[in-house]
Motif scaffolding. Sequence first.
Motif, PDB file in Angstrom:
ATOM      1  N   HIS A 119     -34.925  50.800  62.398  1.00 28.72           N
ATOM      2  CA  HIS A 119     -34.144  51.551  61.423  1.00 28.72           C
ATOM      3  C   HIS A 119     -34.674  51.319  60.016  1.00 28.72           C
ATOM      4  N   GLU A 120     -34.856  52.409  59.277  1.00 31.93           N
ATOM      5  CA  GLU A 120     -35.304  52.339  57.892  1.00 31.93           C
ATOM      6  C   GLU A 120     -34.182  52.821  56.977  1.00 31.93           C
ATOM      7  N   ILE A 121     -33.979  52.135  55.880  1.00 36.20           N
ATOM      8  CA  ILE A 121     -32.940  52.521  54.924  1.00 36.20           C
ATOM      9  C   ILE A 121     -33.297  53.854  54.278  1.00 36.20           C
ATOM     10  N   ILE A 122     -32.354  54.787  54.288  1.00 40.43           N
ATOM     11  CA  ILE A 122     -32.594  56.099  53.677  1.00 40.43           C
ATOM     12  C   ILE A 122     -31.599  56.404  52.545  1.00 40.43           C
ATOM     13  N   GLU A 123     -30.604  55.545  52.370  1.00 35.65           N
ATOM     14  CA  GLU A 123     -29.702  55.677  51.215  1.00 35.65           C
ATOM     15  C   GLU A 123     -29.325  54.282  50.727  1.00 35.65           C
ATOM     16  N   PHE A 124     -29.509  54.067  49.423  1.00 37.84           N
ATOM     17  CA  PHE A 124     -29.170  52.786  48.805  1.00 37.84           C
ATOM     18  C   PHE A 124     -28.068  53.043  47.780  1.00 37.84           C
ATOM     19  N   PRO A 125     -26.812  52.807  48.155  1.00 41.19           N
ATOM     20  CA  PRO A 125     -25.713  52.970  47.225  1.00 41.19           C
ATOM     21  C   PRO A 125     -25.202  51.619  46.736  1.00 41.19           C
ATOM     22  N   MET A 126     -24.621  51.604  45.559  1.00 36.43           N
ATOM     23  CA  MET A 126     -23.996  50.396  45.037  1.00 36.43           C
ATOM     24  C   MET A 126     -22.828  50.808  44.150  1.00 36.43           C
ATOM     25  N   VAL A 127     -21.662  50.257  44.412  1.00 34.30           N
ATOM     26  CA  VAL A 127     -20.457  50.559  43.627  1.00 34.30           C
ATOM     27  C   VAL A 127     -20.012  49.285  42.927  1.00 34.30           C
ATOM     28  N   LEU A 128     -19.827  49.365  41.618  1.00 35.04           N
ATOM     29  CA  LEU A 128     -19.494  48.202  40.809  1.00 35.04           C
ATOM     30  C   LEU A 128     -17.994  48.146  40.542  1.00 35.04           C
ATOM     31  N   VAL A 129     -17.380  47.030  40.936  1.00 34.07           N
ATOM     32  CA  VAL A 129     -15.941  46.822  40.784  1.00 34.07           C
ATOM     33  C   VAL A 129     -15.699  45.702  39.772  1.00 34.07           C
ATOM     34  N   SER A 130     -14.823  45.941  38.813  1.00 38.66           N
ATOM     35  CA  SER A 130     -14.436  44.900  37.854  1.00 38.66           C
ATOM     36  C   SER A 130     -13.250  44.129  38.417  1.00 38.66           C
ATOM     37  N   THR A 131     -13.380  42.816  38.503  1.00 46.32           N
ATOM     38  CA  THR A 131     -12.276  42.004  39.009  1.00 46.32           C
ATOM     39  C   THR A 131     -11.239  41.750  37.921  1.00 46.32           C
ATOM     40  N   HIS A 132     -11.539  42.126  36.688  1.00 47.81           N
ATOM     41  CA  HIS A 132     -10.599  41.925  35.584  1.00 47.81           C
ATOM     42  C   HIS A 132      -9.736  43.159  35.350  1.00 47.81           C
ATOM     43  N   THR A 133     -10.358  44.337  35.334  1.00 45.44           N
ATOM     44  CA  THR A 133      -9.584  45.570  35.156  1.00 45.44           C
ATOM     45  C   THR A 133      -9.112  46.132  36.488  1.00 45.44           C
ATOM     46  N   LEU A 134      -9.654  45.597  37.579  1.00 49.30           N
ATOM     47  CA  LEU A 134      -9.299  46.039  38.943  1.00 49.30           C
ATOM     48  C   LEU A 134      -9.503  47.536  39.113  1.00 49.30           C
TER      49      LEU A 134
END
Length: 361
Positions: free
Chosen positions: A152-167
């Motif tokens: 298997h080869e990666i075809i989508e690289f997503p990243m979602v950034l969550v703030s633990t202070h503002t939630l």
Amino acid sequence: MLAVLRLTGASTREHKENINTKDVNVKMSATRDEGEEEEKTCSRICPSAEPDSPASQSNSDFSHPVYKEIAVANGHINRMSKDDLRIKLSELKLDTRGVKDVMKKRLKSHYKKQKLLQSTTEGGATDTYYDYICVVDFEATCEEDIPPDFLHEIIEFPMVLVSTHTLEIVDSFQEYVKPQLNPELSDFCVKLTGITQKMVDDADPFPEVLQRVVVWLQERELGTKYKYAILTDGAWDMSKFLNIQCRLSDIRYPQFAKKWINIRKSYGNFYKVPRTQTKLSTMLEKLGLKYEGRPHSGLDDSRNISRIALRMLKDGCQLRVNERMHAGQLLSVPSSDPVEERRQPPQQESSGHVVSTPHMI
């Protein structure tokens, strides 16, 4: 020989949801020594999510009277009906969604936080170990009937950034990746993920995409000004997909991805439910949430995993790194391990250039 993922008529997401992470102790036969100094381009500029430091947290004095008050409150909450819980949560202006056990945990966490804040014994349940959490959920090449030697080869690289202070979700990254070993996507893969052949044809190979991921992390000062951790839905994304992809691309496994939060473990431990109830769809359902977006889209999956993480943080869960990679093998990280702090490394050379690496160990 590389360990491979074998699927027959099933999606990568379905396999990840059914895999028992105890069986994912993958050791790559040709993995390089972790202490090796000569690294490939990507690892030389990757920010570490958790730089090393002897920092540790002090243990609470559980003999303090406040803990007796908390125990009494917990006993009362345990005897409440689902309707009673919903009424009390509503009175406190807390979320009333979710199954009974989830609501009980939410109410207990609220009272614990209030009692600890009042006693000033410690900061309470709103204390966080990280400033940000980066949620990652890869999509990879797949076929309906997988041959034994399929990689298997990666075809989508997503990243979602969550703030633990503002939630809240504060940012996101997404790029498609051009597969090199099997450049033609199967009809099954296109239908499953919604990723078309043109999307990957127009994309860059994995090493170039990874470089931009690193820049994205650096621009947000993650690993220097702010502490952060990677979070995934299970162990599969890092221990299999990323591990295999780095070998296929002939690059070193990136430093920032060597430790992560497996949200399935965190969810099961926090809400006291068995591993069979920690699939993405089940976690959303038990929390009273519905899936938003397109299933098997890496970015949409990452956003929904982020919603679960945010709900857990609001319920008082202190998400911490609980898994890591070492010498190509998946290992657990004890919850008693100290939280690591940031530290500034020197510059490193990369492909003939001197690259400033403010986040790398």
